[in-house]
Design a protein around this motif. Structure first.
Motif, PDB file in Angstrom:
ATOM      1  N   PHE A  41       0.742  -1.225   0.166  1.00  0.00           N
ATOM      2  CA  PHE A  41       0.046   0.072   0.092  1.00  0.00           C
ATOM      3  C   PHE A  41       0.594   1.288   0.233  1.00  0.00           C
ATOM      4  O   PHE A  41       0.513   2.290  -0.651  1.00  0.00           O
ATOM      5  CB  PHE A  41      -0.906   0.094   1.236  1.00  0.00           C
ATOM      6  N   ASN A 195      -6.240   2.882   7.800  1.00  0.00           N
ATOM      7  CA  ASN A 195      -7.634   2.913   7.716  1.00  0.00           C
ATOM      8  C   ASN A 195      -8.479   3.108   8.986  1.00  0.00           C
ATOM      9  O   ASN A 195      -8.989   2.196   9.731  1.00  0.00           O
ATOM     10  CB  ASN A 195      -8.227   1.937   7.007  1.00  0.00           C
ATOM     11  N   VAL A 233      -7.146   7.589   3.132  1.00  0.00           N
ATOM     12  CA  VAL A 233      -6.167   7.022   2.188  1.00  0.00           C
ATOM     13  C   VAL A 233      -6.975   5.884   1.162  1.00  0.00           C
ATOM     14  O   VAL A 233      -7.820   5.285   1.975  1.00  0.00           O
ATOM     15  CB  VAL A 233      -4.892   6.221   2.902  1.00  0.00           C
ATOM     16  N   ARG A 235      -6.528   2.969  -2.241  1.00  0.00           N
ATOM     17  CA  ARG A 235      -6.239   2.696  -3.409  1.00  0.00           C
ATOM     18  C   ARG A 235      -6.204   0.954  -3.127  1.00  0.00           C
ATOM     19  O   ARG A 235      -5.288   0.452  -2.417  1.00  0.00           O
ATOM     20  CB  ARG A 235      -4.712   2.881  -3.974  1.00  0.00           C
ATOM     21  N   ILE A 236      -6.923   0.186  -3.836  1.00  0.00           N
ATOM     22  CA  ILE A 236      -6.871  -1.113  -3.760  1.00  0.00           C
ATOM     23  C   ILE A 236      -5.522  -1.653  -4.259  1.00  0.00           C
ATOM     24  O   ILE A 236      -5.187  -1.614  -5.304  1.00  0.00           O
ATOM     25  CB  ILE A 236      -8.218  -1.589  -4.202  1.00  0.00           C
ATOM     26  N   ASN A 304     -14.063   0.066   2.722  1.00  0.00           N
ATOM     27  CA  ASN A 304     -13.637  -1.247   3.685  1.00  0.00           C
ATOM     28  C   ASN A 304     -14.685  -1.908   4.372  1.00  0.00           C
ATOM     29  O   ASN A 304     -14.429  -3.420   4.300  1.00  0.00           O
ATOM     30  CB  ASN A 304     -12.720  -0.425   4.780  1.00  0.00           C
ATOM     31  N   ARG A 377      -6.880 -11.585   2.185  1.00  0.00           N
ATOM     32  CA  ARG A 377      -6.301 -10.417   2.325  1.00  0.00           C
ATOM     33  C   ARG A 377      -7.360  -9.736   3.090  1.00  0.00           C
ATOM     34  O   ARG A 377      -6.803  -8.873   4.169  1.00  0.00           O
ATOM     35  CB  ARG A 377      -5.645  -9.767   1.227  1.00  0.00           C
ATOM     36  N   PHE A 389     -14.582  -0.607  10.654  1.00  0.00           N
ATOM     37  CA  PHE A 389     -15.475  -0.447   9.597  1.00  0.00           C
ATOM     38  C   PHE A 389     -16.887  -0.933   9.552  1.00  0.00           C
ATOM     39  O   PHE A 389     -17.838  -0.368   8.815  1.00  0.00           O
ATOM     40  CB  PHE A 389     -14.919  -1.588   8.417  1.00  0.00           C
TER      41      PHE A 389
HETATM   42  C1  CS2 Z   1      -9.071  -3.491   2.728  1.00  0.00           C
HETATM   43  C2  CS2 Z   1      -8.181  -2.460   2.360  1.00  0.00           C
HETATM   44  O1  CS2 Z   1      -7.752  -4.221   4.485  1.00  0.00           O
HETATM   45  C3  CS2 Z   1      -8.803  -4.138   3.965  1.00  0.00           C
HETATM   46  O2  CS2 Z   1      -9.809  -4.798   4.391  1.00  0.00           O
HETATM   47  O3  CS2 Z   1     -10.451  -2.953   2.559  1.00  0.00           O
HETATM   48  O4  CS2 Z   1      -6.949  -2.709   2.545  1.00  0.00           O
HETATM   49  C4  CS2 Z   1      -8.647  -1.600   1.144  1.00  0.00           C
HETATM   50  O5  CS2 Z   1      -8.228  -2.393   0.044  1.00  0.00           O
HETATM   51  C5  CS2 Z   1      -7.860  -0.071   1.267  1.00  0.00           C
HETATM   52  O6  CS2 Z   1      -8.146   0.732   2.255  1.00  0.00           O
HETATM   53  C6  CS2 Z   1      -8.232   0.232  -0.394  1.00  0.00           C
HETATM   54  O7  CS2 Z   1      -7.911   1.816  -0.156  1.00  0.00           O
END
Ligand code: CS2
Length: 498
Positions: A41, A195, A233, A235-236, A304, A377, A389
């Motif tokens: 990331f 996040n 932030v 970006r997948i 998320n 992941r 989330f």
């Molecule tokens: C994902 C994030 O970790 C997770 O569960 O939701 O890594 C997600 O891909 C990123 O926050 C995208 O910006």
């Protein structure tokens, strides 16, 4: 067969002409940014934006020094060093188009566990203006019950007593800020890239919580002098797999041992509060705003949470990737209903954003068939993700009498997942979670006490005491334990709604 070109500074000019690469003089860069937690990331996001900036003009103060604190960072450190810190970013569009660029903004890498003094000195160096962090949602050391810095953690206790040999990030930050203060240097900005709602505020609280235990006066100075901008932030960035390495070899003749794959979408919204200056990231698409709260809430509660909803239900069903899930009309519709009925009603209006468009864009991003973001992941460390989330959405709906059924089914499926470590066919699911054993034990006890999983305070707080939620959740547990074919229950919930 053509000989592969090993990715490094010397070979940059030999790369195939269709590969974009840094044209700026990397030798001239100084390191204005120290980044802790260099994974996929960071490399697809902050390092990417910074590379764009370096490319666009005269910003040589903003090279990045990567930092790994743990032994698990060693592979990244070794590979990047071998490649003169260069790596390839492979941006994959849904239509199959691919853009490939070698990123040059990282110019050094230090391993804290090998040489803590080197990391502290680098953070304390007059050139350093920002220390940024990607240390995961669970990495902030907050006590789940009180929300304060957890000083009982063995690493925290170690760091309090060993200011110059820290293990945790807050020990490093405190040691470096102490040095800066002694040398009359301004405090650096601490920029969280994780996040978490109010990620900057949380970083500040945890750092001050730690620093106070070591040196109250220094803590006061940090409180006064350092900035901790909140940021959203996005970006997948899926985990790099061998076929990505093979792709670069076979298609472009490049030998890069750890490239990064990501989607085209990229967003970074930051509160403009920096104690020692910042790069002109606004020139390359970063947005600076006075208050990031509505943006971060929207992203965490839709993107998320959407990942977790699909990730957990999809894993139990037997899917492997997010695009497989949204390719299934039932999963897609379920997510859309979760968004419309449960997530959106508790969001605030976001200036300049149409939430329906935002949700539609998310479904499109999740559906990108070339990203193949693995559900493993998404589901890793769910115990620190869901409290950020998904659970706040449940709580807010409980408070306003809103729907909680779509989210409750996800929690019940997560209980099943944690209990069986397998999908509905009995195929094993790999669980990577700091609370793995605790989740497993509590989930196993579901047969005797259907609320046992929900009683994990570290994750759910007192949610089990909410009568309405407990009832809805128990109903979902009964369904999931009757048949783990979650699609049956998803369908039933949607039917009831019609
Ligand atoms: C994902 C994030 O970790 C997770 O569960 O939701 O890594 C997600 O891909 C990123 O926050 C995208 O910006």
């Amino acid at each position: 067969m053509k000989t592969l070109i090993a990715l490094n500074q010397q070979n940059l000019s030999r790369l195939p002409s269709d590969i974009a690469r840094p044209t700026y003089d990397r030798g001239r860069l100084t390191t204005g940014i120290v980044h802790v937690g260099v994974g996929g990331f960071h490399r697809s996001h902050e390092a990417y934006y910074t590379d764009l900036l370096l490319e666009s003009g005269d910003a040589p103060r903003w090279g990045i020094c990567g930092v790994g604190l743990r032994d698990s960072d060693r592979r990244m450190a070794t590979i990047l060093k071998q490649q003169d810190y260069l790596y390839t970013l492979i941006v994959k569009r849904p239509d199959g188009a691919v853009e490939t660029r070698v990123i040059g903004s990282i110019v050094d890498f230090l391993m804290g566990c090998d040489d803590p003094a080197a990391v502290i000195d680098r953070m304390a160096h007059p050139e350093t203006k920002i220390v940024s962090l990607t240390i995961t949602e669970g990495g902030y050391g907050a006590d789940a019950a009180t929300g304060e810095f957890d000083a009982t953690h063995p690493d925290a206790r170690h760091d309090i007593d060993h200011p110059l040999q820290p293990r945790q990030v807050f020990g490093y930050l405190t040691a470096a800020l102490r040095k800066r203060r002694e040398q009359g240097l301004p405090a650096f900005t601490v920029q969280s890239c994780d996040n978490i709602q109010h990620n900057g505020d949380l970083t500040r609280k945890m750092l001050l919580g730690f620093a106070r235990l070591q040196d109250a006066e220094l803590a006061e100075w940090i409180e006064r002098e350092a900035c901790f901008p909140n940021a959203m932030v996005d970006r997948i960035t899926p985990v790099t797999v061998q076929s990505d390495i093979d792709y670069l070899r076979s298609e472009h003749n490049i030998d890069d041992q750890w490239p990064v794959v990501c989607e085209p979408f990229c967003q970074w919204i930051i509160e403009d509060r920096f104690s020692a200056g910042r790069p002109d990231w606004q020139n390359v698409g970063v947005h600076f705003v006075p208050d990031v709260t509505p943006y971060e809430k929207m992203k965490l509660r839709l993107l998320n949470a959407g990942h977790s909803v699909l990730g957990i239900l999809g894993s139990v069903f037997g899917y492997q990737t997010i695009d497989e899930c949204v390719g299934d009309d039932l999963f897609r519709e379920y997510l859309q209903r979760f968004y419309d009925l449960e997530a959106t009603p508790v969001l605030d209006a976001v200036e300049g954003v149409d939430l329906d468009d935002y949700k539609a864009t998310l479904l499109g991003r999740f559906g990108n068939p070339n990203i193949r973001d693995n559900l493993a992941r998404i589901c890793l460390e769910s115990s620190s993700k869901l409290p950020v989330f998904l659970i706040p959405t449940i709580r807010e709906n409980l408070a306003r009498g809103g729907s909680v059924r779509y989210a409750a089914l996800v929690i019940a499926a997560w209980c099943y997942y944690s209990d069986k470590h397998a999908d509905r066919h009995g195929q094993p699911l790999v669980v990577t979670d700091a609370l793995k054993d605790c989740l497993h034990d509590a989930a196993k006890a579901t047969r005797e006490d259907r609320l046992s999983f929900l009683r994990i305070k570290l994750v759910f707080g007192d949610l089990a005491n909410d009568e309405r939620f407990a009832k809805t959740y128990t109903d979902m547990i009964d369904r999931v334990y009757r048949t783990a074919d979650v699609t049956e229950h998803m369908q039933a919930l949607m039917r009831d709604e019609d």
